[in-house]
Design an enzyme around this catalytic site. Structure first.
Site, PDB file in Angstrom:
ATOM      1  N   ASP A 193       0.642  -1.354  -0.195  1.00 12.14           N
ATOM      2  CA  ASP A 193       0.086  -0.011   0.111  1.00 12.14           C
ATOM      3  C   ASP A 193       1.308   0.964   0.350  1.00 12.14           C
ATOM      4  OD1 ASP A 193      -2.371  -1.834   0.201  1.00 12.14           O
ATOM      5  OD2 ASP A 193      -2.483  -1.054   2.332  1.00 12.14           O
TER       6      ASP A 193
ATOM      7  N   ARG B  91      -1.377  -0.460  -8.315  1.00 11.86           N
ATOM      8  CA  ARG B  91      -2.758  -0.308  -8.492  1.00 11.86           C
ATOM      9  C   ARG B  91      -2.652   1.264  -8.235  1.00 11.86           C
ATOM     10  NH1 ARG B  91      -3.618  -0.906  -2.504  1.00 11.86           N
ATOM     11  NH2 ARG B  91      -4.006  -3.008  -2.864  1.00 11.86           N
TER      12      ARG B  91
HETATM   13  C1  LIG Z   1      -8.974  -1.287  -3.183  1.00 14.73           C
HETATM   14  C2  LIG Z   1      -8.158   0.265  -2.251  1.00 14.73           C
HETATM   15  C3  LIG Z   1      -6.838   0.075  -1.618  1.00 14.73           C
HETATM   16  C4  LIG Z   1      -6.507   1.806  -1.960  1.00 14.73           C
HETATM   17  N1  LIG Z   1      -5.472   1.730  -1.761  1.00 14.73           N
HETATM   18  C5  LIG Z   1      -5.186   2.403  -0.965  1.00 14.73           C
HETATM   19  C6  LIG Z   1      -3.609   3.052  -0.479  1.00 14.73           C
HETATM   20  O1  LIG Z   1      -2.789   1.891  -1.132  1.00 14.73           O
HETATM   21  N2  LIG Z   1      -3.245   4.206  -0.650  1.00 14.73           N
HETATM   22  C7  LIG Z   1      -4.035   5.555  -0.125  1.00 14.73           C
HETATM   23  O2  LIG Z   1      -3.826   6.694   0.104  1.00 14.73           O
HETATM   24  N3  LIG Z   1      -5.475   5.389  -1.022  1.00 14.73           N
HETATM   25  C8  LIG Z   1      -5.812   3.760  -0.981  1.00 14.73           C
HETATM   26  N4  LIG Z   1      -7.358   4.610  -1.494  1.00 14.73           N
HETATM   27  C9  LIG Z   1      -8.045   5.147  -1.073  1.00 14.73           C
HETATM   28  C10 LIG Z   1      -8.238   6.188  -1.948  1.00 14.73           C
HETATM   29  O3  LIG Z   1      -7.247   6.469  -2.786  1.00 14.73           O
HETATM   30  C11 LIG Z   1      -8.967   7.000  -1.973  1.00 14.73           C
HETATM   31  O4  LIG Z   1      -9.280   7.330  -0.312  1.00 14.73           O
HETATM   32  C12 LIG Z   1     -10.584   6.450  -2.076  1.00 14.73           C
HETATM   33  O5  LIG Z   1     -10.751   4.757  -3.236  1.00 14.73           O
HETATM   34  C13 LIG Z   1     -11.688   7.271  -2.063  1.00 14.73           C
HETATM   35  O6  LIG Z   1     -11.658   7.281  -3.694  1.00 14.73           O
HETATM   36  P1  LIG Z   1     -12.508   6.553  -4.809  1.00 14.73           P
HETATM   37  O7  LIG Z   1     -11.673   6.943  -6.530  1.00 14.73           O
HETATM   38  O8  LIG Z   1     -13.561   6.255  -4.544  1.00 14.73           O
HETATM   39  O9  LIG Z   1     -13.207   8.377  -5.572  1.00 14.73           O
HETATM   40  P2  LIG Z   1     -14.299   9.416  -4.559  1.00 14.73           P
HETATM   41  O10 LIG Z   1     -13.684  10.338  -5.433  1.00 14.73           O
HETATM   42  O11 LIG Z   1     -13.541  10.181  -2.995  1.00 14.73           O
HETATM   43  O12 LIG Z   1     -15.576   9.231  -4.073  1.00 14.73           O
HETATM   44  C14 LIG Z   1     -16.260   8.718  -5.823  1.00 14.73           C
HETATM   45  C15 LIG Z   1     -17.350   7.963  -4.483  1.00 14.73           C
HETATM   46  O13 LIG Z   1     -17.860   7.228  -4.443  1.00 14.73           O
HETATM   47  C16 LIG Z   1     -18.148   6.743  -3.152  1.00 14.73           C
HETATM   48  N5  LIG Z   1     -17.102   6.716  -1.872  1.00 14.73           N
HETATM   49  C17 LIG Z   1     -16.015   6.884  -2.100  1.00 14.73           C
HETATM   50  N6  LIG Z   1     -15.307   6.767  -0.591  1.00 14.73           N
HETATM   51  C18 LIG Z   1     -16.680   6.485   0.076  1.00 14.73           C
HETATM   52  C19 LIG Z   1     -16.680   5.743   1.517  1.00 14.73           C
HETATM   53  N7  LIG Z   1     -15.592   5.818   2.247  1.00 14.73           N
HETATM   54  N8  LIG Z   1     -17.899   5.831   1.878  1.00 14.73           N
HETATM   55  C20 LIG Z   1     -19.504   5.123   1.166  1.00 14.73           C
HETATM   56  N9  LIG Z   1     -17.988   6.348  -0.417  1.00 14.73           N
HETATM   57  C21 LIG Z   1     -17.962   6.501  -1.224  1.00 14.73           C
HETATM   58  C22 LIG Z   1     -18.474   8.058  -3.208  1.00 14.73           C
HETATM   59  O14 LIG Z   1     -20.076   7.538  -3.752  1.00 14.73           O
HETATM   60  C23 LIG Z   1     -17.941   9.286  -3.873  1.00 14.73           C
HETATM   61  O15 LIG Z   1     -18.958  10.169  -4.312  1.00 14.73           O
HETATM   62  C24 LIG Z   1      -7.585   2.559  -2.288  1.00 14.73           C
HETATM   63  C25 LIG Z   1      -9.485   2.708  -2.415  1.00 14.73           C
HETATM   64  C26 LIG Z   1      -8.960   1.257  -2.861  1.00 14.73           C
HETATM   65  C27 LIG Z   1     -10.526   0.988  -3.251  1.00 14.73           C
END
Ligand SMILES: Cc1cc2nc3c(=O)[nH]c(=O)nc-3n(C[C@H](O)[C@H](O)[C@H](O)COP(=O)(O)OP(=O)(O)OC[C@H]3O[C@@H](n4cnc5c(N)ncnc54)[C@H](O)[C@@H]3O)c2cc1C
Length: 306
Positions: free
Chosen positions: A131, A183
């Site tokens: 991560d 990723r």
């Molecule tokens: C498999 C995976 C691994 C990850 N690993 C890392 C990592 O190693 N390092 C790191 O910094 N980040 C990591 N993340 C988190 C990532 O960086 C984002 O903070 C997170 O995925 C929210 O961004 P989004 O792309 O979903 O878009 P956004 O623009 O944040 O969200 C889009 C839509 O998705 C939905 N959504 C998003 N998050 C949530 C939530 N928590 N609860 C409810 N609805 C939500 C909402 O409907 C929102 O409008 C990871 C995410 C995933 C999916």
């Protein structure tokens, strides 16, 4: 109105962390995002995901560990996870954090701990995802990953990049030269405008640019997002360029957009769900609230209902 940066600030607050982890109604609310306290509960959650066509990434929650003995115990926990994945036949790889393995203490200790886990995963034909954490550790995380990758194969260990960081496009170009399995996510930490794009529009634009860079490389990458616009852009790009559904995977978090997870799996896309467990859920949980501050009200409402 609670903001993203307030929640991210609170995610690093030691006093609140101690209070929250001891306050049982609060703990109950974590079940939406955290599969359980132990490996067996997590296996049950992963079996359910496997049954709807999703694979998983098993994650033991703990970060910013400051005692060397605890970092070594984290390594042993991952050896137990890898063994249980094989025993049970669930379809899952693992995700680790380097501050869990000692990055705040010593980078050699961290490398040794991570190496033990990657060696065991490689021996078992499994895969370890490193991560990505806050920007103060981006470079050292990449450096340790490169050392692991020099010793182990493309299908043994991979890394994460964050589209909110200004440096990411350059990092991706260099990582693809190795090559590396990557990723792509947007990024979940509090960062200054010097290192990260402050506007969502730029984060999203960079996400789409990096997604195209990755999926043109011929390497199997993970597109981690719940954002329907990022998902549509990926489906559109791969469709137009003849990139098969089996050439990459979508990834989402446990408890977020389960409907979309099922839908993409049904549509024939590889869908992997990140499934965390353990007692040290506080910072992870707070980052999930920060991603969608409306979640705070959902949590409070349920807490008041008892
Ligand atoms: C498999 C995976 C691994 C990850 N690993 C890392 C990592 O190693 N390092 C790191 O910094 N980040 C990591 N993340 C988190 C990532 O960086 C984002 O903070 C997170 O995925 C929210 O961004 P989004 O792309 O979903 O878009 P956004 O623009 O944040 O969200 C889009 C839509 O998705 C939905 N959504 C998003 N998050 C949530 C939530 N928590 N609860 C409810 N609805 C939500 C909402 O409907 C929102 O409008 C990871 C995410 C995933 C999916």
């Amino acid at each position: 109105m609670v903001t993203r940066s307030t929640l991210l600030y609170l995610s690093r607050h030691e006093g609140l962390k101690d209070f929250a982890t001891r306050f049982s109604p609060f703990k109950k609310m974590t079940t939406r995002f955290v599969a359980g306290e132990d490996i067996e509960q997590t296996i049950r959650a992963i079996r359910e995901l496997n049954a709807i066509g999703c694979t998983a990434s098993f994650d033991h929650l703990n970060e910013s560990v400051t005692r060397a003995a605890e970092t070594e115990e984290e390594g042993r926990e991952y050896l137990r996870i890898l063994a249980r994945i094989d025993d049970t036949g669930i379809r899952s790889n693992v995700s680790i954090k380097l501050t869990q393995f000692g990055l705040d203490i010593d980078s050699e200790l961290t490398y040794r701990n991570a190496r033990t886990v990657v060696a065991e995963a490689a021996r078992r034909g499994n895969f370890v995802r490193v991560d990505m954490e806050g920007s103060t550790v981006t470079q050292v995380t990449i450096d340790i990953f490169k050392r692991l990758r020099a010793e182990f194969g493309l299908d043994d260990v991979g890394i994460v990049v964050q589209s909110y960081l200004r440096r990411t496009e350059t990092d991706v170009r260099a990582l693809l030269q190795i090559p590396a399995r990557i990723r792509l996510c947007k990024g979940a930490y509090n960062e200054s405008p010097e290192v990260a794009f402050p506007d969502k529009k730029d984060v999203d634009e960079n996400y789409v640019g990096v997604m195209r860079q990755l999926l043109s490389s011929g390497v199997y990458h993970g597109i981690a997002t719940h954002d329907p616009r990022m998902i549509d852009a990926t489906i559109d790009f791969t469709g137009k360029h003849g990139i098969g559904k089996d050439a990459f995977e979508f990834q989402m978090l446990y408890g977020v957009r389960r409907d979309l997870q099922e839908q993409l799996a049904r549509d024939g896309y590889n869908m992997r769900v990140y499934v965390p467990y353990g007692k040290h859920w506080y910072p992870y949980f707070m980052r999930r609230l920060a991603e969608r501050p409306a979640n705070v009200w959902f949590v409070m409402k349920n807490m008041l209902k008892g």
